[in-house]
Design an enzyme around this catalytic site. Structure first.
Site, mmCIF file in Angstrom:
data_model
loop_
_atom_site.group_PDB
_atom_site.id
_atom_site.type_symbol
_atom_site.label_atom_id
_atom_site.label_comp_id
_atom_site.label_asym_id
_atom_site.label_seq_id
_atom_site.Cartn_x
_atom_site.Cartn_y
_atom_site.Cartn_z
ATOM 1 N N ARG A 46 70.831 -53.338 25.072
ATOM 2 C CA ARG A 46 70.992 -54.102 23.845
ATOM 3 C C ARG A 46 72.122 -55.121 23.922
ATOM 4 N NH1 ARG A 46 69.521 -50.229 18.854
ATOM 5 N NH2 ARG A 46 71.662 -49.572 19.091
ATOM 6 N N GLU B 166 79.859 -37.809 27.581
ATOM 7 C CA GLU B 166 79.939 -36.555 26.848
ATOM 8 C C GLU B 166 79.222 -35.434 27.607
ATOM 9 O OE1 GLU B 166 78.880 -39.439 25.508
ATOM 10 O OE2 GLU B 166 80.421 -39.899 24.053
#
Length: 173
Positions: free
Chosen positions: A56, A93
Site C-alpha cells: 500500500r 510481533e
C-alpha cells in the site's frame, strides 16, 4: 477536505479484535485520491527520492514520485525483487521478516521521504529507516495517510512524521 470520512473501520478483520482501517473508499473517490496525492506531494517536494513499502505504500508513493518527477524506490519482502539486493532483517510481533531494496538505486547523501498508508506500531517503517541509513541516505520525513494513536510509534521512529489523518483507536471501542 475531510479525508477521515473516506476511511471505514471493519471490526474483527482480518482476525477477532482487530479494527481494520479500510482505505478502499478513498481510493475509489477520484477527488479524495487526488487531494491525498497533492497533499503528500507538497510534503515530499524537498526529497531526492521517494521510498515506499509493498504494497500500500506503492499506492501513494508512486503517484507522488511521478507528480514530483522524483525516483520511486520500492521496498519489498525477501525474494520479491530481481537482481542484487540490499537486505535488512527485523523482528515482528510473531517472528522475523526481511526487507530488501535493489542495489544501486539509492546513493549516500540522498534525502528520502518514506510514504505509506498507515502508521501503527512503526516496525516496518523503523526497518526501512535503518535499511536506508545503512546506505548513507538521510531520512527527511515519513508521510502517511493515516496514523493510529496509542502505539507510541512517534517515539519509536524518532523522525519527522506527517499524517493526513489521525485516528484514536479508542474511538472504535
Amino acid at each position: 477536505m475531510e479525508l477521515k470520512k473516506y476511511i471505514r473501520t471493519v471490526k474483527d478483520f482480518p482476525e477477532k479484535g482487530v479494527n481494520f482501517k479500510d482505505i478502499s473508499l478513498l481510493l475509489a473517490n477520484g477527488e479524495a485520491l487526488n487531494y491525498t496525492i497533492n497533499k503528500m506531494s507538497e510534503l515530499a517536494n524537498d526529497a531526492d527520492i521517494i521510498v515506499g513499502p509493498d504494497a500500500r505504500g506503492f499506492l501513494f508513493g508512486t503517484p507522488v514520485a511521478a507528480k514530483l518527477s522524483k525516483p520511486f524506490i520500492m521496498v519489498r519482502k525477501k525474494g520479491k525483487l530481481p537482481g542484487e539486493v540490499i537486505s535488512y532483517a527485523y523482528g515482528l510481533e510473531y517472528g522475523r521478516s526481511i526487507l530488501e531494496i535493489q542495489k544501486g538505486l539509492v546513493k549516500p547523501g540522498q534525502k528520502a521521504v518514506i510514504i505509506d498508508d498507515v502508521l501503527a506500531t512503526g516496525g516496518t517503517l523503523e526497518a526501512i529507516i535503518k535499511l536506508l541509513k545503512d546506505q548513507g541516505v538521510e531520512i527527511l520525513r515519513i508521510i502517511v495517510l493515516m496514523e493510529l494513536g496509542g502505539f507510541n510509534s512517534r517515539e519509536r521512529l524518532n523522525c519527522d512524521i506527517e499524517s493526513l489523518i489521525f485516528v484514536d483507536e479508542n474511538e472504535d471501542k
